[in-house]
Structures are given as structure tokens and as C-alpha cells.
Motif scaffolding. Structure first.
Motif, mmCIF file in Angstrom:
data_model
loop_
_atom_site.group_PDB
_atom_site.id
_atom_site.type_symbol
_atom_site.label_atom_id
_atom_site.label_comp_id
_atom_site.label_asym_id
_atom_site.label_seq_id
_atom_site.Cartn_x
_atom_site.Cartn_y
_atom_site.Cartn_z
ATOM 1 N N ASP A 120 0.839 -1.198 0.000
ATOM 2 C CA ASP A 120 0.000 0.000 0.000
ATOM 3 C C ASP A 120 0.879 1.256 0.000
ATOM 4 O O ASP A 120 1.808 1.364 0.785
ATOM 5 N N TYR A 156 -2.626 6.827 -5.191
ATOM 6 C CA TYR A 156 -2.542 5.727 -4.234
ATOM 7 C C TYR A 156 -2.598 4.368 -4.927
ATOM 8 O O TYR A 156 -3.194 4.220 -5.998
ATOM 9 N N VAL A 164 -3.554 0.631 -3.323
ATOM 10 C CA VAL A 164 -3.944 -0.061 -2.103
ATOM 11 C C VAL A 164 -4.901 -1.168 -2.466
ATOM 12 O O VAL A 164 -5.711 -1.043 -3.382
ATOM 13 N N SER A 165 -4.797 -2.275 -1.742
ATOM 14 C CA SER A 165 -5.754 -3.351 -1.937
ATOM 15 C C SER A 165 -6.846 -3.187 -0.889
ATOM 16 O O SER A 165 -6.573 -3.179 0.302
ATOM 17 N N LEU A 183 -9.482 -0.517 -0.587
ATOM 18 C CA LEU A 183 -9.607 0.851 -0.079
ATOM 19 C C LEU A 183 -10.864 0.981 0.773
ATOM 20 O O LEU A 183 -11.957 0.619 0.359
ATOM 21 N N ILE A 241 -7.271 1.359 5.545
ATOM 22 C CA ILE A 241 -7.026 -0.054 5.291
ATOM 23 C C ILE A 241 -7.580 -0.849 6.456
ATOM 24 O O ILE A 241 -7.294 -0.548 7.616
#
Lengths: 114, 112
Positions: free
Chosen positions: B2, B25, B27-28, B30, B92
Motif C-alpha cells: 500500500d 494511491y 492499495v488493496s 480501499l 485499510i
């Protein structure tokens, strides 16, 4: 008061001393977070409590860092045998509900280790 | 991993000169894109949360927008009191809570 409060606001410690930083979250807030902010950087996650349970401590940099929230309200971040690299602002934040809710930050404690 | 990247690092504007701050960004999973304002010696002050692409929110001279890869904070006709560091963060999921990963911030200075 209505906001998150932290004490002390400033702390100077000699290398090797133990310190304790206090956070009073907004009344009724379930979630409590600690972050560390180095000069010129964004805050970095340290640990998370939901009520009295510490559910994530993956951000604590070493086993010298310890946090607790025994009654689900006030929290204390303790740093043992402080090192110069521990110098930073330590921020506490709380939110009403655990998931997706807004985190409200306190003013922070600036720790300087000499 | 992330990651949150903010640009520019610093921005100097004349009063009334509109501009935008960027937050990109990766990120896995969100769980919100957050904007905060931070004044020297103080904790971050909440501004906006955005949850889905296309969402927009406004407050006085500030407007935040969100796409799948980035967010913008638009400042219209800024005033000197808008001078501050603006922080972007992604939420997260952790243990049922929502920990924030921050960018390094954009330091905004608005001059008369």
C-alpha cells in the motif's frame, strides 16, 4: 473537553529512560489509534485498540514499545530504554465506530531523546 | 504494498490563485480516502472522506474529488489562512478497524 487530549505535550528524555505518553479519546469512541510522525513526514500507524482489545500492533517498531487501554477509554503508550531514533511526535486518534469512520486526532506529544 | 504519494511537496500561491493538490494511491481494499489539514505544532484536522470513484465533497474554498487511482484537493481563491500542510491518507482494514496510511503531505503557503 470535546476533543482528543494528550499529555504531556512535550517530553524530553535522556537516552535509556522509560517514558509514558497518555491519550484521552473522545468520550464513547470505541476505536483508538496511535501514530508516530517524524519531522516532515506523514503520520505512521503504530497500533490499534477496539475498546480494551489491542487488535493490531504491527506498526510498533520494536519490543521497547508497549501500549495499553485497560478499561477501554484512556490509553498509554510506553517506550522503554528510549533511543534517539524514537524522537518524534506521537499522535493519538479515536473514532466512534471501528470501520470506515472518521479518526479525530489529538495535538500530539513531541518526544525528544537526548 | 500500500502506497500514497502526494504532489507537489510544497506549493506557494498568491491570494486568490486557485490550484490543485494531488494524491495518488495503490492499495488493496480501499476503505476511504481521507484528507486532513495540519498546522504547525498541531494534530491533523479532518477535512473530507471519499469512498468511491466519482465522489466529490466541498467545504468553503476546498473541494475533494476521487478516481480509482488518485484524489485531488482543489483550492479555489485561497486566503492566507489556508496555509498549512495538507495530508492525504487511505483507510485499510485491520482487525475490524480502519488504519490510515498517509502520504508525506503538501505544504501550502498562500501569500498576500
Amino acid at each position: 473537553g470535546a476533543g482528543v487530549s494528550q499529555s504531556p505535550r512535550y517530553k524530553v528524555a535522556k537516552r535509556g529512560q522509560d517514558v509514558a505518553l497518555r491519550c484521552d479519546p473522545i468520550s464513547g469512541h470505541v476505536s483508538l489509534f496511535w501514530y508516530q510522525q517524524a519531522l516532515g513526514q506523514g503520520p505512521e500507524f503504530l497500533t490499534y485498540f477496539q475498546n480494551e482489545a489491542q487488535l493490531d500492533k504491527s506498526g510498533l517498531p520494536s519490543d521497547r514499545f508497549f501500549a495499553e487501554r485497560p478499561e477501554g477509554s484512556v490509553s498509554t503508550l510506553k517506550i522503554q530504554r528510549t533511543q534517539q531514533e524514537d524522537s518524534a511526535v506521537y499522535l493519538c486518534a479515536s473514532s466512534l465506530v471501528p470501520s470506515t469512520d472518521t479518526q479525530y486526532f489529538g495535538p500530539g506529544t513531541r518526544l525528544t531523546v537526548l | 504494498e500500500d502506497q500514497v504519494t502526494q504532489s507537489p511537496e510544497a506549493l506557494r500561491l498568491q491570494e486568490g490563485e486557485s490550484s490543485s493538490l494531488n494524491c495518488s494511491y495503490t492499495v488493496s481494499g480501499l476503505r476511504g480516502l481521507f484528507w486532513y489539514r495540519q498546522d504547525p505544532g498541531k494534530g491533523p484536522e479532518f477535512l473530507f472522506t471519499l469512498y468511491s470513484a466519482g465522489e466529490e465533497k466541498e467545504k468553503e474554498r476546498l473541494k475533494a474529488t476521487l478516481t480509482k487511482k488518485e484524489s485531488f484537493l482543489h483550492i479555489t481563491a485561497p486566503k492566507p489562512e489556508d496555509s498549512a500542510t495538507y495530508l492525504c491518507a487511505v483507510g485499510i482494514l485491520t482487525g475490524g478497524g480502519n488504519k490510515l496510511t498517509f502520504g508525506t503531505g503538501t505544504q501550502l503557503k498562500v501569500e498576500l
